[in-house]
Design a protein around this motif. Sequence first.
Motif, PDB file in Angstrom:
ATOM      1  N   ASP A   1     -23.290 -40.690  -6.036  1.00 54.62           N
ATOM      2  CA  ASP A   1     -22.010 -41.097  -6.137  1.00 54.62           C
ATOM      3  C   ASP A   1     -21.355 -40.291  -7.084  1.00 54.62           C
ATOM      4  O   ASP A   1     -20.148 -39.787  -6.832  1.00 54.62           O
ATOM      5  CB  ASP A   1     -22.007 -42.591  -6.251  1.00 54.62           C
ATOM      6  CG  ASP A   1     -22.456 -43.439  -5.017  1.00 54.62           C
ATOM      7  OD1 ASP A   1     -22.457 -42.974  -4.067  1.00 54.62           O
ATOM      8  OD2 ASP A   1     -23.124 -44.489  -5.166  1.00 54.62           O
TER       9      ASP A   1
ATOM     10  N   GLU B   1     -17.963 -37.692  -6.532  1.00 58.26           N
ATOM     11  CA  GLU B   1     -16.808 -38.100  -7.307  1.00 58.26           C
ATOM     12  C   GLU B   1     -16.081 -36.832  -7.828  1.00 58.26           C
ATOM     13  O   GLU B   1     -15.084 -36.538  -7.742  1.00 58.26           O
ATOM     14  CB  GLU B   1     -16.945 -39.326  -7.893  1.00 58.26           C
ATOM     15  CG  GLU B   1     -16.796 -40.599  -7.215  1.00 58.26           C
ATOM     16  CD  GLU B   1     -16.847 -41.927  -8.046  1.00 58.26           C
ATOM     17  OE1 GLU B   1     -16.702 -41.830  -9.311  1.00 58.26           O
ATOM     18  OE2 GLU B   1     -17.257 -42.983  -7.291  1.00 58.26           O
TER      19      GLU B   1
ATOM     20  N   GLN C   1     -26.362 -43.541   4.402  1.00 59.65           N
ATOM     21  CA  GLN C   1     -25.792 -43.930   3.314  1.00 59.65           C
ATOM     22  C   GLN C   1     -25.062 -42.761   2.621  1.00 59.65           C
ATOM     23  O   GLN C   1     -24.427 -42.873   1.650  1.00 59.65           O
ATOM     24  CB  GLN C   1     -27.072 -44.400   2.224  1.00 59.65           C
ATOM     25  CG  GLN C   1     -27.757 -45.547   2.980  1.00 59.65           C
ATOM     26  CD  GLN C   1     -29.055 -45.920   2.194  1.00 59.65           C
ATOM     27  OE1 GLN C   1     -29.795 -45.082   1.667  1.00 59.65           O
ATOM     28  NE2 GLN C   1     -29.598 -47.169   2.279  1.00 59.65           N
TER      29      GLN C   1
ATOM     30  N   ARG D   1     -16.694 -42.477   0.663  1.00 61.05           N
ATOM     31  CA  ARG D   1     -15.869 -43.059  -0.462  1.00 61.05           C
ATOM     32  C   ARG D   1     -15.606 -42.114  -1.671  1.00 61.05           C
ATOM     33  O   ARG D   1     -14.525 -42.566  -2.347  1.00 61.05           O
ATOM     34  CB  ARG D   1     -17.050 -44.324  -1.139  1.00 61.05           C
ATOM     35  CG  ARG D   1     -17.356 -45.426  -0.289  1.00 61.05           C
ATOM     36  CD  ARG D   1     -18.105 -46.618  -1.144  1.00 61.05           C
ATOM     37  NE  ARG D   1     -19.336 -46.073  -1.498  1.00 61.05           N
ATOM     38  CZ  ARG D   1     -20.609 -45.865  -0.784  1.00 61.05           C
ATOM     39  NH1 ARG D   1     -20.631 -46.615   0.366  1.00 61.05           N
ATOM     40  NH2 ARG D   1     -21.552 -45.281  -1.504  1.00 61.05           N
ATOM     41  N   ALA D   2     -16.189 -41.227  -1.897  1.00 65.72           N
ATOM     42  CA  ALA D   2     -15.801 -40.455  -3.014  1.00 65.72           C
ATOM     43  C   ALA D   2     -14.550 -39.493  -2.648  1.00 65.72           C
ATOM     44  O   ALA D   2     -13.926 -38.941  -3.574  1.00 65.72           O
ATOM     45  CB  ALA D   2     -17.058 -39.582  -3.599  1.00 65.72           C
TER      46      ALA D   2
ATOM     47  N   LYS E   1     -27.282 -43.533  -6.519  1.00 65.84           N
ATOM     48  CA  LYS E   1     -26.171 -43.736  -7.569  1.00 65.84           C
ATOM     49  C   LYS E   1     -25.893 -42.408  -8.318  1.00 65.84           C
ATOM     50  O   LYS E   1     -24.626 -42.388  -8.501  1.00 65.84           O
ATOM     51  CB  LYS E   1     -26.611 -44.575  -8.517  1.00 65.84           C
ATOM     52  CG  LYS E   1     -26.869 -46.163  -7.847  1.00 65.84           C
ATOM     53  CD  LYS E   1     -27.137 -47.100  -9.003  1.00 65.84           C
ATOM     54  CE  LYS E   1     -27.492 -48.408  -8.196  1.00 65.84           C
ATOM     55  NZ  LYS E   1     -27.722 -49.541  -9.208  1.00 65.84           N
TER      56      LYS E   1
ATOM     57  N   ALA F   1     -21.283 -42.679   1.104  1.00 64.88           N
ATOM     58  CA  ALA F   1     -21.251 -42.341  -0.394  1.00 64.88           C
ATOM     59  C   ALA F   1     -20.114 -41.223  -0.231  1.00 64.88           C
ATOM     60  O   ALA F   1     -19.224 -41.337  -1.213  1.00 64.88           O
ATOM     61  CB  ALA F   1     -22.265 -42.035  -1.010  1.00 64.88           C
ATOM     62  N   SER F   2     -20.267 -40.111   0.597  1.00 62.83           N
ATOM     63  CA  SER F   2     -19.356 -39.071   0.479  1.00 62.83           C
ATOM     64  C   SER F   2     -18.154 -39.391   0.896  1.00 62.83           C
ATOM     65  O   SER F   2     -17.010 -38.924   0.363  1.00 62.83           O
ATOM     66  CB  SER F   2     -19.822 -37.997   1.581  1.00 62.83           C
ATOM     67  OG  SER F   2     -21.032 -37.639   1.173  1.00 62.83           O
TER      68      SER F   2
END
Length: 137
Positions: A87, A91, A117, A124-125, A84, A121-122
Motif C-alpha cells: 500500500d 501510494e 487484494q 485505492r492508491a 501493507k 490496493a492499486s
Amino acid sequence: MSFNLQNDQSDDAIMAEINMTPMVDVMLVLLIIFIITLPVIQQAVKIELPKANSVRNEVKPETVQLTIDAQGQIFWNSSLIDLKTFDGYAEKAAQKEPQPEINLRADKAVKYEYVAQVLAASRRAGLTKLGFVTEPN
C-alpha cells in the motif's frame, strides 16, 4: 453522325457508323485549353518557411515488476513485501509524475484472492498504468 445505307440490302438491315473525328477534335481543343490556362490560374507566393526540430522530449516512466508467487507472496522488483507495505509503495508510485508502469506477474497456481487484494490496493492508491504479464502458448 453519318449513316451508310446500301440499296442492295433489305430495308431491315440498316448499317450505322458513328463519325469519331469531331469528338476527337473537341477533346484535343479542350486539352490544349487546359494545358494553357492551368499555369496561369495557379498563383502562388514563394516563401521560405522556417525549420523546426520536432523531436519530443519524453521522459520514459519507470517500470515496476510486481510478482505474486504460488503462495501469495508479493514481490516489488524482486523484494519480498507484505500487503501493507505494498500500500505504501503504491501510494508513493501514484504520486510520481509520470506514473510508473506496473507489470503484474501472477503465478497460475495462485488464488485469485491474492491478485484481487493487490488490484484493490492499486486502485485505492490511484495507480492507473497496470498491466498483466502472461506467457504465450
